[in-house]
Design an enzyme around this catalytic site. Structure first.
Site, PDB file in Angstrom:
ATOM      1  CG  HIS A  46      45.089  38.515  37.607  1.00  0.00           C
ATOM      2  ND1 HIS A  46      45.467  37.821  38.137  1.00  0.00           N
ATOM      3  CD2 HIS A  46      44.650  39.615  38.647  1.00  0.00           C
ATOM      4  CE1 HIS A  46      45.320  37.792  39.607  1.00  0.00           C
ATOM      5  NE2 HIS A  46      44.767  38.884  39.804  1.00  0.00           N
ATOM      6  CG  ASP A  96      45.044  42.962  41.596  1.00  0.00           C
ATOM      7  OD1 ASP A  96      44.953  41.704  41.272  1.00  0.00           O
ATOM      8  OD2 ASP A  96      45.903  43.349  42.570  1.00  0.00           O
ATOM      9  CG  HIS A 111      49.317  39.296  40.721  1.00  0.00           C
ATOM     10  ND1 HIS A 111      48.766  40.577  40.262  1.00  0.00           N
ATOM     11  CD2 HIS A 111      48.139  38.806  41.687  1.00  0.00           C
ATOM     12  CE1 HIS A 111      47.717  40.595  40.682  1.00  0.00           C
ATOM     13  NE2 HIS A 111      47.206  39.698  41.445  1.00  0.00           N
ATOM     14  NE  ARG A 163      43.013  42.677  45.419  1.00  0.00           N
ATOM     15  CZ  ARG A 163      42.803  42.187  44.390  1.00  0.00           C
ATOM     16  NH1 ARG A 163      42.799  41.184  43.831  1.00  0.00           N
ATOM     17  NH2 ARG A 163      41.526  43.060  43.741  1.00  0.00           N
TER      18      ARG A 163
END
Length: 367
Positions: A171, A173, A320, A336
């Site tokens: 995907h 983000d 990623h 994150r």
């Protein structure tokens, strides 16, 4: 059933931790899974004008690269590792240079970083407004930080991850947002004995590896990106959906505002259908593109984390996926921070990465 008094005491203790006191590495090692899922509701995100700090970068990125002790390109197409720099100490110019470097190389890795949760928030805001995740866990009093840890004690969460392959996880983000993520900053500070790597793939080279006929075919097409996976996560786990996870339409080929390069902007995680196609047509085209990305080992990089490593990637230029191969081998934990950026667009006059590199090589050969 009334809440366990010991659990209530722990929750109260967590709620009193201030942002300045947040030591997430210490917290996870003392308490295990600590992420909170407050039952609050956030309004829809408002559109904004994104001013990318990469526009202020020095094209040579001298302020950043000259401060490093070592700069290593991990693969030809994606990934650079930089040694001798602490992200917590970067100047404004070095941050701007980093934005451009990540736009060009897709993902940049740093080892042995001392960046704290509070510093990460301040650092991330330099690159854009920070995203608050719709359903994921976060530390107490820090909703703009996404806790990266699978809650193995929750059987519904464990079942969800056990049924998902790494290939299903590719995907960009939050691509379902109207203005999705630009850069993402991820620090991993606690690792299992073995496993837990992350893969990235270059969206620039994914476009370049398509035949000219396919490139011409997909340019100008649009696809629906959906937040359905987060809505489904909330349903399965019982965690509250803190803000509606929307559906938005984005170009299948987008232009990066810093490099001007074309990238292929679809992935299995959030892309659901092509606008104007029948379901059969859309499924066939998207499945080909998904497989093209996932099998593109010549434009992928796999990163083996060490404790306190940080990866910085550009979601406009990469995809990623995390490798969930470590269950039972220990805790994998990190956090994150995700700045949002411009609404994806396609400039028909933009060029591909390979086209620009070929043009530069031709000029150099003449000189």
């Amino acid at each position: 059933m009334p809440p366990n008094t010991e659990d209530t005491k722990v929750d109260d203790e967590l709620s009193r931790i201030t942002l300045e006191e947040l030591d997430l590495k210490k917290l996870v090692r003392e308490r295990g899974f600590y992420g909170v899922h407050p039952d609050v509701y956030y309004p829809p995100l408002e559109p904004f004008e994104h001013k990318d700090p990469g526009h202020l970068a020095d094209p040579t990125k001298a302020a950043l690269l000259n401060a490093a002790t070592k700069v290593i390109d991990v693969t030809p197409n994606i990934g650079t590792e930089i040694h001798g720099i602490q992200l917590s100490q970067l100047s404004e110019q070095q941050k701007n240079d980093l934005a451009l470097l990540v736009a060009e190389r897709g993902v940049v890795f740093f080892r042995s970083q001392d960046l704290t949760a509070k510093q990460a928030l301040e650092f991330g805001r330099h690159f854009g407004p920070l995203h608050v995740h719709n359903v994921g866990p976060h530390p107490p009093n820090a909703p703009e930080i996404l806790t990266i840890q699978v809650d193995h004690e929750n059987p519904k969460v464990r079942e969800r991850y056990a049924l998902r392959s790494a290939g299903d996880g590719w995907h960009n983000d939050i691509s379902y947002e109207l203005q999705p993520a630009g850069l993402t900053f991820l620090k991993i500070d606690t690792l299992p004995k073995v496993g837990g790597d992350t893969l990235w793939a270059s969206a620039y080279t994914a476009y370049d590896r398509l035949s000219p006929a396919w490139q011409k075919f997909v340019e100008g097409l649009e696809a629906v990106h959906s937040g359905d996976v987060h809505r489904e996560t909330a349903r399965i786990t019982g965690y509250p959906l803190r803000r509606e996870a929307p559906d938005n339409v984005h170009p299948i080929v987008r232009t990066h505002p810093l490099t001007g390069w074309k990238s292929l902007y679809v992935q299995r995680g959030f892309t659901r259908r092509i606008v104007g196609f029948t379901k059969r047509e859309s499924d066939a085209v998207l499945e080909f593109l998904f497989n093209h990305i996932e099998s593109g080992h010549d434009f992928q990089v796999r990163f083996r984390w060490q404790e306190d490593s940080i990866a910085v990637w550009d979601n406009r230029a990469t995809y990623h996926t995390a490798i969930n191969d470590y269950f039972g081998n220990g805790i994998r934990h990190g956090f994150r921070v995700t700045p949002t950026a411009e609404r994806p667009y396609f400039d028909p006059n933009s060029k591909s990465r390979q086209q620009v590199l070929d043009e530069k090589a031709s000029v150099a050969k003449k000189d």
